[in-house]
Design a protein around this motif. Sequence first.
Motif, PDB file in Angstrom:
ATOM      1  N   ALA A   1       0.821  -1.211   0.000  1.00  0.00           N
ATOM      2  CA  ALA A   1       0.000   0.000   0.000  1.00  0.00           C
ATOM      3  C   ALA A   1       0.854   1.259   0.000  1.00  0.00           C
ATOM      4  N   GLY A   2       2.193   1.108   0.010  1.00  0.00           N
ATOM      5  CA  GLY A   2       3.078   2.267   0.004  1.00  0.00           C
ATOM      6  C   GLY A   2       3.601   2.580   1.389  1.00  0.00           C
ATOM      7  N   ALA A   3       4.052   3.814   1.571  1.00  0.00           N
ATOM      8  CA  ALA A   3       4.629   4.216   2.850  1.00  0.00           C
ATOM      9  C   ALA A   3       3.595   4.093   3.965  1.00  0.00           C
ATOM     10  N   ASN A   4       4.073   3.827   5.158  1.00  0.00           N
ATOM     11  CA  ASN A   4       3.217   3.660   6.326  1.00  0.00           C
ATOM     12  C   ASN A   4       2.670   5.026   6.762  1.00  0.00           C
ATOM     13  N   LEU A   5       1.459   5.341   6.328  1.00  0.00           N
ATOM     14  CA  LEU A   5       0.872   6.652   6.626  1.00  0.00           C
ATOM     15  C   LEU A   5       0.501   6.791   8.097  1.00  0.00           C
ATOM     16  N   GLY A   6       0.174   5.672   8.740  1.00  0.00           N
ATOM     17  CA  GLY A   6      -0.138   5.731  10.168  1.00  0.00           C
ATOM     18  C   GLY A   6       1.054   6.221  10.968  1.00  0.00           C
ATOM     19  N   LEU A   7       2.230   5.724  10.608  1.00  0.00           N
ATOM     20  CA  LEU A   7       3.468   6.173  11.246  1.00  0.00           C
ATOM     21  C   LEU A   7       3.727   7.638  10.921  1.00  0.00           C
ATOM     22  N   ALA A   8       3.439   8.015   9.669  1.00  0.00           N
ATOM     23  CA  ALA A   8       3.676   9.397   9.238  1.00  0.00           C
ATOM     24  C   ALA A   8       2.791  10.380  10.001  1.00  0.00           C
ATOM     25  N   ILE A   9       1.501  10.058  10.169  1.00  0.00           N
ATOM     26  CA  ILE A   9       0.611  11.004  10.851  1.00  0.00           C
ATOM     27  C   ILE A   9       0.965  11.103  12.331  1.00  0.00           C
ATOM     28  N   PHE A  10       1.439   9.998  12.914  1.00  0.00           N
ATOM     29  CA  PHE A  10       1.897  10.060  14.296  1.00  0.00           C
ATOM     30  C   PHE A  10       3.080  11.026  14.418  1.00  0.00           C
ATOM     31  N   ALA A  11       4.023  10.909  13.490  1.00  0.00           N
ATOM     32  CA  ALA A  11       5.189  11.796  13.517  1.00  0.00           C
ATOM     33  C   ALA A  11       4.779  13.242  13.266  1.00  0.00           C
ATOM     34  N   MET A  12       3.798  13.454  12.383  1.00  0.00           N
ATOM     35  CA  MET A  12       3.301  14.815  12.127  1.00  0.00           C
ATOM     36  C   MET A  12       2.695  15.410  13.389  1.00  0.00           C
ATOM     37  N   ASN A  13       1.905  14.607  14.075  1.00  0.00           N
ATOM     38  CA  ASN A  13       1.194  15.110  15.255  1.00  0.00           C
ATOM     39  C   ASN A  13       2.133  15.516  16.386  1.00  0.00           C
ATOM     40  N   ILE A  14       3.309  14.902  16.453  1.00  0.00           N
ATOM     41  CA  ILE A  14       4.267  15.283  17.503  1.00  0.00           C
ATOM     42  C   ILE A  14       5.413  16.117  16.930  1.00  0.00           C
ATOM     43  N   ALA A  15       5.222  16.579  15.670  1.00  0.00           N
ATOM     44  CA  ALA A  15       6.212  17.440  15.001  1.00  0.00           C
ATOM     45  C   ALA A  15       7.601  16.808  14.966  1.00  0.00           C
ATOM     46  N   ALA A  16       7.629  15.503  14.717  1.00  0.00           N
ATOM     47  CA  ALA A  16       8.918  14.802  14.639  1.00  0.00           C
ATOM     48  C   ALA A  16       9.448  14.886  13.204  1.00  0.00           C
ATOM     49  N   TRP A  17       9.715  16.118  12.789  1.00  0.00           N
ATOM     50  CA  TRP A  17      10.081  16.348  11.390  1.00  0.00           C
ATOM     51  C   TRP A  17      11.382  15.640  11.013  1.00  0.00           C
ATOM     52  N   SER A  18      12.329  15.588  11.938  1.00  0.00           N
ATOM     53  CA  SER A  18      13.605  14.943  11.621  1.00  0.00           C
ATOM     54  C   SER A  18      13.419  13.450  11.369  1.00  0.00           C
TER      55      SER A  18
ATOM     56  N   MET B   1       9.204  17.581   2.544  1.00  0.00           N
ATOM     57  CA  MET B   1       9.279  18.115   3.911  1.00  0.00           C
ATOM     58  C   MET B   1       8.491  19.414   4.062  1.00  0.00           C
ATOM     59  N   LYS B   2       8.373  20.205   3.002  1.00  0.00           N
ATOM     60  CA  LYS B   2       7.537  21.408   3.072  1.00  0.00           C
ATOM     61  C   LYS B   2       6.063  21.034   3.115  1.00  0.00           C
ATOM     62  N   LEU B   3       5.677  20.081   2.293  1.00  0.00           N
ATOM     63  CA  LEU B   3       4.268  19.687   2.240  1.00  0.00           C
ATOM     64  C   LEU B   3       3.823  18.983   3.511  1.00  0.00           C
ATOM     65  N   VAL B   4       4.691  18.165   4.090  1.00  0.00           N
ATOM     66  CA  VAL B   4       4.296  17.379   5.252  1.00  0.00           C
ATOM     67  C   VAL B   4       3.991  18.283   6.456  1.00  0.00           C
ATOM     68  N   ARG B   5       4.550  19.496   6.456  1.00  0.00           N
ATOM     69  CA  ARG B   5       4.293  20.436   7.553  1.00  0.00           C
ATOM     70  C   ARG B   5       2.979  21.197   7.373  1.00  0.00           C
ATOM     71  N   ASP B   6       2.382  21.126   6.198  1.00  0.00           N
ATOM     72  CA  ASP B   6       1.176  21.900   5.900  1.00  0.00           C
ATOM     73  C   ASP B   6      -0.040  21.225   6.525  1.00  0.00           C
ATOM     74  N   PRO B   7      -0.854  21.952   7.305  1.00  0.00           N
ATOM     75  CA  PRO B   7      -2.051  21.359   7.930  1.00  0.00           C
ATOM     76  C   PRO B   7      -3.008  20.741   6.919  1.00  0.00           C
ATOM     77  N   ARG B   8      -3.017  21.271   5.699  1.00  0.00           N
ATOM     78  CA  ARG B   8      -3.923  20.726   4.682  1.00  0.00           C
ATOM     79  C   ARG B   8      -3.479  19.320   4.251  1.00  0.00           C
ATOM     80  N   THR B   9      -2.170  19.110   4.195  1.00  0.00           N
ATOM     81  CA  THR B   9      -1.679  17.753   3.929  1.00  0.00           C
ATOM     82  C   THR B   9      -2.010  16.831   5.084  1.00  0.00           C
TER      83      THR B   9
END
Length: 769
Positions: A513-530, A745-753
Motif C-alpha cells: 500500500a506504500g509508505a506507512n501513513l499511520g506512522l507518518a501522521i503520528f510523527a506529524m502530530n508530535i512534530a517529529a520532522w527529523s 518536507m515542506k508539504l508534510v508540515r502543511d495542515p492541509r496535507t
Amino acid sequence: MSDAIKKVCVIGAGTMGAGIAAQVANAGVPVLLLDIVRDQNDRNAVATGAVAKMLKTEPAPFMSKAAAKLVEVGNIEDDLAKVADCDWIVEAIIERLDLKQSLYEKLEAVRKPGTAVSSNTSTIPLGHLIEGRSDAFKSDFLITHFFNPPRYMRLLEIVAGPESDAALVKRVSDFADRQMGKTIVNAKDTPGFIANRVGTFWIQAALNAAFELGLTVEEADAIAGKPMGVPKTGVFGLVDLVGIDLMPHLQQSLTSTLPQDDPYQAIAELPPLIGKMIEGGYTGRKGKGGFYRINREAGKRKETIDLKTGEYRPAIAAPPVTARDVGALIAAPGKTGEYAWAVLGQTLSYAAGLVPSAADSILGIDDAMKLGYNWSFGPFELIDKIGAATLAKRLADEGRPVPEILSLAGDRSFYRIENGQRQYLGRDGEYHDIVRPEGVLLLSDIKLGAKPLVKTASASLWDVGDGVACLEFTGKMNALDGEAMKAIEQSIPIVTEKFKAMVVYNEGANFSAGANLGLAIFAMNIAAWSEIEKLVAGGQVAYKALKYAPFPVVSAPFGTALGGGCEILLNADAVQAHAETYTGLVECGVGLVPGWGGNGELLDRWRHNPALPKGPMPAVAKVFETVSTATVSKSAAEAKELGFLRPSDGITMNRDRLLADAKAKALALAEGYQPPEPPVFRLPGAGGRSALDVAVKGFQARGLATSYDGVVSGFLADILTGGEADLVDTVTEDDLLALERKAFMKLVRDPRTQARVETILETGKPLRN
C-alpha cells in the motif's frame, strides 16, 4: 495438430460468454465471438453490442483497449464456418439442452477434427449434452465452468467425460491455467459440480436458519461473514450482489437433478418473503434494492428489510462477534452460536459428504470454495479449526449422519505439515504430499521448511532456490517503513555474497500500500520532522542501493502497488507483474509528492519513449499529468501504457506462477549482469514550470482540481522541471532526489496535507480540500 491454442471461438455473447472472450483476449489470443441474429440490418449487433458494453463496464472485463481489438465479432448464421480456424470452441448459450444439442450438431459439420469443444454449463450433465454426437465429437468434448466475472474469478471447474480425450483436456487446462490465469479444479459430472453445489447449500442453510431463529439481516451477516472467513458481504449481502431472482433458478436446477435423498432436497424451500421481493422488483443491487438498500428519498439512508414484516427500516449495527475462531463460534452461547452451528454444521457435513462423489479428494472441495466463493478457508480447513472428531460427535449426538470421511479422520486433522511439506488426508486414510503443478512456486511452501536469512518487523529475506533470494514485505497491508528499509540494507550484502539475484515478492492480499501513513501522521502530530526526513532519505538510499546493487533485482507485484510500492517497481532492473496489478504514484492525493525516486524513474521511462516528441518538455508533461492526478493502472497491461512498467517487463496471468516467473527472469538477467548507469536529465526549467502552472489553473477553473491540488502540483512541477535549473543545465539523479526531499518536507508540515492523510486513514477516501 499443434498442441498450441492460437485462436478461440466463444458462442454466446451474454455476460458470461462475452467475459470469457474478453479474458481470452486479455491473454493476447485472438477470439471469435458469435451470437444469434436479432437485427437484419446489423446481423452482428448482439456480439458488437457486447464488446461495446464491456468497454464501458466497471470493473472492466478487458485489461486494456488493445485487448478488445483481438475480439472478432460475428453471428451463428453467417460465420459459423469460421470455427474451422479455431483450436477451442466455448459454448456459452442459454441453459437449454435442446438449443445446445442443436448447436453441437452444426458445429460437428464445420469444426476441424481435434478442436476442443466445451460448454460453460453449470446445470446440465455432460452425458446429456453429447447424446447423439459422433465418437470423435465426444472425444473432443468437455465442460469448462467459468465463474463470473471471468476476468477476476480464478476458479475454473473442468469436467471430462469417460470418452473425453485426456491430451485434449490437458491442452485446454494448460491454456486456461497459464494464459487465462485460472486455477483448475477437476470436478465430477454431478449436479452443480463442486462450488455451486456447496455454495448453494450454504446460502440456503444460512437463509433458512436466519428466518427460523429470528435473526436480523445484520446479525446473520455479522456471524456468517468475517468470523467464518466469508467475504464481508455475508450471506444476505452476497444474495443481493448476485441477484435474489437467481435463487429460485439455482434451487430448481439442483432439486430437479439431485437424488431425492440428497440433503439439499430437505432444505430447498425459499422463504415466502423472497418470492414477494422478486415480484416487487426487489432483486438486490441490480433492482430496487434487496435485503439491503440505499433509500435516496431519505437522504441516501442505508436500510435493511425486516425478515418478519418484510418492511424496510434503518440499518442497525449488529453486536460484534468476539469468538476467536470457528470452534469457539459454534460453541458460543445464545443465538450467535446457535446460528453459527446451524450454518456450519449443515454446510461442513454436506461438503464432507461430497468426497468422492463430486471430487476425488478434499483438495478439490476446498479449492473450489476458496476460489469460487472467496472463502478464506475451505470446508475441510474449517473442519480442522473445529476438529473432525468434535464435529462428528456433535452430528452424531444430534442423530444426524456422520460423513464417511469424518469417521475416517477420527481425531486427526485433514491437513498437516510433515518435514516442511504440507500434506492432506486421502480417502485411503493415509497422508499425501500436496504436489503443485509444474511451474508453480509458492513462498508459503518454502517457508514451511526454512528460516529467513534476514528478518525485521516489516520484511524478511528468503532463499527460494537456484541462487535467488526473495525479499518479502510483511507489515500491515505490506506498508513500507524504516524496518522495511533496514531489511533492504541488511539483505544487499548477503545477496551480493551468496546469491545471483533477488526478487521482491510476497503472498499478502496486495503487494504494498506504500509508505506507512499511520506512522507518518503520528510523527506529524508530535512534530517529529527529523524522523520523517530520516524516513524519506532512508527510503531513497535503500531504493537506490537496490537499483545499483551488483545483482539484478526483479519486482513481482500483484494487486495494489501504490506510492512507495510503485517506486520499488520503478527502481528494479525488471518487473514480472501479475496481470491484476494496480499501480501508481498516488502521493499527490494525500497532499505529498513521491519521495523515494519515483519522479526521476518515471521521467527516465518517458523521455526514452519513442511515442513522445523529442525535447525535455513532452516527458515532463506526461509524468506531471500522471502523477499530479494520482493515476493508478487498472491492470498490468495498462501499467505499461502509463510507463510504470517497461515494454520488456513480463506479465504473468496466473497468480500462483508469479514467483517462478520472476525467479526465471532474475536468473536470465544474472548472466553477465552490470548495474545501470545513473541517468542525467535535461529539464525545461522555469519556462516549463510556467506551462505546468497554466495547465493546473485550467483544471481548477473547470472544477477538476482544488486550490490545494494547485499547491501540491506546484511542488511536483518544481521537481520535474529541475527546480532552479535553466533549460541548458544538466540535472543528476541526486539533484532530483534532493528536490523530492525538500518538497516532501515542506508539504508534510502543511495542515492541509495532514488533514488529507488523516482522512485517508480514517475513511479510505481522499479529502478534496
